[in-house]
Write an enzyme that holds these catalytic residues in place. Structure first.
Site, PDB file in Angstrom:
ATOM      1  N   HIS A  41       0.856  -1.190   0.000  1.00 53.72           N
ATOM      2  CA  HIS A  41       0.000   0.000   0.000  1.00 53.72           C
ATOM      3  C   HIS A  41       0.893   1.241   0.000  1.00 53.72           C
ATOM      4  CE1 HIS A  41      -3.168  -2.731   2.050  1.00 53.72           C
ATOM      5  NE2 HIS A  41      -3.348  -2.713   0.734  1.00 53.72           N
ATOM      6  N   GLU A  96       1.273   3.744   2.989  1.00 53.00           N
ATOM      7  CA  GLU A  96       1.799   3.270   4.272  1.00 53.00           C
ATOM      8  C   GLU A  96       3.323   3.353   4.256  1.00 53.00           C
ATOM      9  OE1 GLU A  96      -0.026  -0.579   4.661  1.00 53.00           O
ATOM     10  OE2 GLU A  96      -2.045   0.278   4.624  1.00 53.00           O
ATOM     11  N   HIS A 137       3.211  -3.407   7.047  1.00 53.27           N
ATOM     12  CA  HIS A 137       2.131  -2.481   6.709  1.00 53.27           C
ATOM     13  C   HIS A 137       2.127  -1.306   7.678  1.00 53.27           C
ATOM     14  CE1 HIS A 137      -0.547  -4.613   3.724  1.00 53.27           C
ATOM     15  NE2 HIS A 137       0.276  -5.586   4.058  1.00 53.27           N
ATOM     16  N   GLU A 148       1.808  -4.507  11.502  1.00 49.58           N
ATOM     17  CA  GLU A 148       1.208  -3.187  11.331  1.00 49.58           C
ATOM     18  C   GLU A 148       1.900  -2.175  12.232  1.00 49.58           C
ATOM     19  OE1 GLU A 148      -1.382  -2.432   9.357  1.00 49.58           O
ATOM     20  OE2 GLU A 148      -2.334  -4.334   8.854  1.00 49.58           O
TER      21      GLU A 148
END
Length: 1146
Positions: free
Chosen positions: A840, A843, A937, A1022
């Site tokens: 992504h 990110e 991420h 994350e």
């Protein structure tokens, strides 16, 4: 009659049901009134449970048959029913079936001037009206008109009756039928008139509840489109705006201000987003058009369709009603909260699926030379760590281009940004001529302020024409320094086309030798502070930033808009600031203040400038030349800003660009601002965000990079901005942009900035930018700096992206001790670790974590060497290069989220995913499954760093299925690595981790690699975009230092995992790995279909905040603090394997 052992209340109810004696009934009712009044809800609930509602309703019906009805009996009966009615979920139905609605309504009609009887009757009508069917039925019988006979202008008499009548009216008007009736009879104007009257006369604010009751009625009637139109026509916006502004000074009147704000936001006419189309400004022709999905729909839209707004210029009533506060939201959540959890055990069980034949997979053999190389041609002589030396340049802080006192009159002009074109533009030629002609006017810098001021005034663009050999450097400094010429700004030169380094080159000293005494001490102090503040295990390697190399790499980077400029932060580089940046405390009332300012746009339209100052959709657009207007730019790698509109003198609306081949995903921003004045508060509103909430509401700040500060030896991104909030605005999203849903609104991120320097060049970003060119520069630096006798490092090309950029694949391990058979076997049999990041583009924190991992793996520490000797690392550091380059937030050029394509990637549309999965499939085919797969991420809604993994047992447990999780046998080893990280990484939070498999994530890398490839330890890691709420960094916003540290600590965790798994394999029973049974046995609150947490969301703010009620998106979660804020000591590093095992098992 009652039975033996009955309670007192049961006796009273039984007597009431059976007696005919009026006095006995009155006495019992009097007792019941006292009981339910003093006993709270518990006694009322008990009465309901024992059939009290039915008995009392029957009593009411019997009493109504008397003519005239007995007043005292009616008063007492209504009092008790009004108390117990809210505790009976079926009370409305019971009352309607018994015919009690009209009995109460007729009593009010006949006796509304009799306060003693009318008051309890109105209380009961309010309870009846909470049932929508009852509300409609009562409305047909004239209850709305009746309420408007009772309520009226300011009066000191019967204020209690007025209050309960207003509450009843507000409940009645929630019915659309009643609301239309009220609008048709002109009652919206009446309510506003009454509100103004009470506002003017209630000087001591003793009747705030009445005033709020009027607002609640307005709030109910404006749920329908007719009501909103009537409100606007009655000048309601101006009335509520003026009255709420007058209430601001009195804190106790905040409920009035907040309710007024909600009404005004709802009634604010929905505006069209000022764009020709919501599709991206840039177009990329796909090699294959998907058959289904959003991209296919996008391509199938006829060109004449207006995709910015629907035919209806306002929200549908149903959607607006859905946006209102729902009293029983918790009940509604129960119906869907488990729907996303995978419940099919067969789907949960990992089943290795080859997908592609072995013959097809042989195409990846060349990417695994380490499995066949015999190292006969290598000199393998020593395992001693060799100091890393990079081209004679010592390790140190990133040095920013500047000039010292010896910098005398240079020719050429320095402008902000950078131009990449090999061929000069006409404006560039003008700049060149102007620069040559102004050589005599240049002067030597005499102080830091005057020099930097002139530099910044002259900044426009950096040219990439000159070869690095033309750039002068001082040999004794060791780090590459770029020449900047010092000159006055040329007024004829526009901001997008001049050159750098025209004319002769100048020899420049090191930054700290520039003769700028005011900056010397500060610079040296800041460097030492950086080292002191850093707790990262940093490898002794060279600095990875090289401006000249960056420029060369950018020249070969392919972008859809064909960018010709370089942003200064990417050219200068970034070092973490030597100070902490706390999570911003949210000012009380900031959201309603911003909303009030938005409402002023409608009320005072003559004050709005509404001038476009930047527009990507209009290539011929010329930037206004007025001196007091900010200038914007985003035409550089990873930039995203589509349009800017000046609203007021110092306020600008900003619109972000959609991801290419998409019509949404607006979140990532990165743009340049210049032409500012110090001491002025500039407000920026990014008006087309889509997520229903954001960490901007919970202390996160945007990032700003000042070129002036960089020239003064402070080249860093810092958190900047005040009065930050994120809220729903008045720009409507078309159903095309909202996935078919009508009536949705966009959201605004608003923040205010005071710039420290005049005529600076500043950059703003959603998070710390990390471009594709930066990655390529870092990889080149690592490759050229490593010791080939010690480190096995390969940089291959996994594939080419849609636009022709290479997707790098990195292999890192230790060289074999020698080319003897035993050493080669040990080398080839090392387990694989497969890492990926940046699928992504928005990110960016994932890339900073990956940078920390790569630097650690290439470092000289004994732990790093041991790690390399233990594993072979296959790393795809950027899975979505095209998205990163073109400033996308989530998608690739195919317009699709690549992390939803792992199940069936298309080689033409998703080449990086297709080939990354191919690598893993190849490893599975040759029986070399990775020990760990981790995809890095960033997370926009949660704090801390945490992991998502995959577990059958925990998924089944969360479904509350009949099949007991204890019947499922599962190795708990997937919890080992997160548990280790929670001990050694201060930003990591174990309680935020989840190992549940959701249906919506079945095509993500984590789930596919676990289910199809068969990797048990398959994770998504994350990292927060905001900061931490636990551990050492609690209360601080996260920075690149902490992100890189997390990448390094991940490596340390893998080393600990090696020790644990090897010792456990041979010495300890497998059940010892069950670290977290206590967590699974605890009560876990499911807050949304995709988020499983232990605690409530962020603490509520004192003000009433309506961020959104239209989305099921995962909620913000504030999790229990991780008590394992544990940093390993040097002694623990020296522990034996068994001791380390015992330490982690405890």
């Amino acid at each position: 009659m009652t039975t033996k052992g009955s309670t007192g209340l049961e006796v009273l109810l039984s007597t009431l049901e059976n007696t005919k004696d009026l006095q006995t009934i009155l006495n019992i009712l009097s007792i019941l009134v006292e009981l339910v009044s003093s006993g709270g809800g518990r006694r009322a609930s008990f009465l309901v449970a024992k059939g009290g509602s039915q008995i009392l309703l029957q009593l009411l019906m019997n009493a109504s048959k008397d003519s005239p009805p007995h007043e005292e009996l009616m008063v007492q009966t209504h009092c008790v029913l009004a108390k117990i009615g809210p505790k009976d979920k079926k009370f409305g139905v019971k009352a309607r079936v018994n015919g009690a609605l009209n009995v109460t309504l007729n009593l009010v009609k006949q006796h509304f001037q009799n306060y003693r009887l009318a008051f309890p009757c109105l209380q009961l009508l309010r309870v009846y009206s909470t049932n929508s069917v009852n509300a409609v039925s009562l409305g047909k019988n004239g209850v709305v008109e009746l309420m408007f006979k009772i309520i009226g202008p300011f009066s000191k008499k019967n204020s209690g009756l007025m209050k309960v009548a207003l509450d009843t009216l507000a409940a009645l008007l929630k019915s659309k039928t009643n609301a239309r009736r009220a609008v048709d009879r002109g009652y919206v104007q009446v309510l506003l008139t009454i509100y103004v009257d009470w506002h003017r006369h209630d000087n001591r604010h003793r009747n705030m509840l009445i005033r709020k009751g009027i607002l609640q009625s307005l709030k109910s009637v404006t749920n329908i489109k007719l009501g909103r139109k009537a409100f606007i026509d009655a000048n309601g916006m101006k009335i509520l705006y003026n009255t709420s502004q007058e209430c601001l000074a009195v804190r106790t009147l905040d409920p009035l201000v907040n309710t007024s704000s909600l009404i005004m936001r709802k009634c604010f006419p929905k505006n069209r987003l000022p764009l020709p189309t919501i599709k991206s400004s840039f177009h990329f022709e796909l090699p294959v058009i998907p058959v289904t999905g959003p991209v296919a729909q996008l391509y199938s839209l006829p060109p004449e369709v207006d995709d910015v707004v629907d035919e209806s210029d306002d929200n549908d009533d149903a959607d607006l009603e859905a946006e209102n506060e729902v009293e029983n939201e918790d009940d509604l959540d129960q119906s869907f909260k488990n729907d996303d959890i995978e419940t099919d055990i067969n789907k949960l069980k990992p089943q290795q699926v080859p997908g592609r034949t072995v013959e097809e997979l042989k195409m990846y053999e060349h990417l695994f030379p380490e499995l066949v190389d015999d190292f006969q041609d290598y000199e393998l002589i020593s395992k001693e760590p060799k100091p890393l030396v990079f081209e004679g340049k010592v390790r140190g802080p990133i040095v920013v281009p500047t000039a010292g006192e010896e910098a005398s009159g240079n020719s050429g002009s320095v402008k902000k940004g950078a131009v990449l074109k090999e061929k000069m533009s006409p404006k560039g030629e003008e700049a060149k001529e102007d620069g040559k002609g102004s050589g005599g006017q240049n002067r030597t810098a005499s102080s830091a302020h005057s020099f930097s001021s002139d530099i910044v005034k002259a900044l426009d663009r950096i040219t990439l024409q000159n070869s690095p050999s033309q750039v002068g450097t001082r040999k004794d400094c060791g780090l590459p320094l770029t020449v900047l010429s010092c000159t006055k700004a040329c007024p004829q030169v526009a901001t997008c086309g001049s050159t750098l380094f025209e004319g002769r080159t100048v020899q420049l000293g090191k930054l700290c030798c520039t003769g700028v005494e005011t900056e010397d001490d500060e610079d040296s102090e800041s460097n030492s502070s950086v080292e002191q503040a850093s707790s990262v295990e940093v490898p002794d390697g060279p600095t990875l930033h090289d401006p000249d190399l960056y420029i060369e790499i950018v020249k070969s980077t392919k972008s859809v808009p064909e960018y010709s400029e370089v942003a200064y932060p990417d050219y200068f580089g970034h070092i973490p600031p030597p100070f902490k940046e706390p999570i911003l405390e949210r000012p009380y009332g900031v959201q309603r203040t911003k909303i009030a300012q938005d409402i002023e746009r409608l009320i005072h339209q003559c004050d709005i400038i509404d001038r476009v100052v930047y527009d990507l959709d209009n290539p011929n657009y010329a930037t206004p030349e007025e001196g007091d207007i900010l200038k914007f730019n985003s035409k550089f790698e990873s930039g995203n800003l589509r349009k800017v509109i000046q609203i007021r003198k110092n306020e600008y609306d900003l619109i972000l660009n959609s991801d290419i081949n998409s019509n949404h995903y607006h979140q990532w921003f990165y743009f340049e601002v210049s032409g500012m004045r110090p001491g002025v508060a500039y407000r920026f509103n990014i008006i087309n965000c889509e997520k229903s909430n954001s960490q901007f509401n919970y202390g996160m700040q945007p990032l700003m990079y000042s070129v002036q500060e960089a020239l003064n030896a402070r080249p860093w991104w810092i958190r900047m901005g005040t009065d930050i909030c994120y809220y729903k605005n008045h720009f409507s999203r078309s159903s095309v942009a909202a996935g078919g849903q009508k009536g949705k609104s966009y959201y605004t991120i608003t923040f205010t900035v005071n710039f420290p320097h005049k005529d600076d060049v500043c950059y703003f970003a959603y998070h710390y930018p990390y471009t594709y060119s930066t990655l390529q520069m870092h990889l080149q630096k690592l490759e050229s700096a490593h010791n080939p006798q010690q480190i096995y490092f390969r940089k291959d090309v996994l594939c080419e992206t849609l636009s022709g950029n290479s997707c790098p694949l990195v292999t890192i391990t230790a060289m074999p001790e020698s080319n003897y058979y035993e050493h080669i076997c040990q080398f080839r049999n090392r387990p694989y670790i497969f890492l990926s990041a940046r699928v992504h583009p928005g990110e960016t924190n994932a890339s900073w974590v990956m940078k920390g991992t790569l630097e650690y793996l290439m470092g000289n520490s004994p732990t790093a060497q041991s790690l390399r000797e233990s594993y072979i690392f296959k790393i795809v550091p950027m899975l979505n290069p095209d998205g990163v380059i073109n400033g996308n937030h989530r998608c690739s050029l195919s317009g699709e989220d690549l992390n939803r394509q792992w199940q069936s990637p298309n080689p033409d549309l998703h080449p990086t995913i297709y080939h990354a999965k191919g690598l893993l499939q190849y490893l599975a085919a040759v029986k070399r499954l990775p020990l760990v797969y981790c995809d890095y991420h960033g997370h926009s809604r949660k704090k801390n760093v945490f992991m998502y993994g995959c577990s059958i047992k925990e998924t089944v447990w969360h479904t509350h299925d009949n099949s007991a999780p204890c019947d499922i046998v599962e190795d708990m080893g997937y919890r080992t690595l997160p548990k280790i990280l929670s001990h050694i990484a201060p930003a990591f939070c174990m309680s935020s981790c989840s190992f549940v498999v959701e249906k919506s994530k079945e095509s993500t890398a984590r789930v596919v690699v676990w289910r199809e490839i068969g990797v048990q330890r398959s994770y998504t890691m994350e990292s927060t975009l905001c900061g931490c709420d636990q551990g050492r960094y609690k209360g601080l916003q996260i920075g690149t230092r902490e992100l890189e540290e997390m990448g390094a600590k991940f490596c340390v965790g893998l080393m600990r995992l090696k020790r644990l798994t090897s010792s456990l394999e041979y010495n300890l029973p497998s059940q010892m790995l069950d670290f977290e049974n206590d967590l699974m046995e605890s009560t876990c609150k499911v807050t949304s279909p995709t988020t499983y947490v232990l605690d409530e969301d962020e603490p509520r703010f004192l003000e009433e905040v309506d961020y959104s009620a239209e989305s099921n998106d995962e909620l913000e979660v504030e999790l229990a603090e991780n008590t394992g804020d544990y940093e390993p000591s040097a002694q623990e590093e020296a522990l034996s394997d068994s001791e380390v095992s015992r330490a982690h098992m405890s």
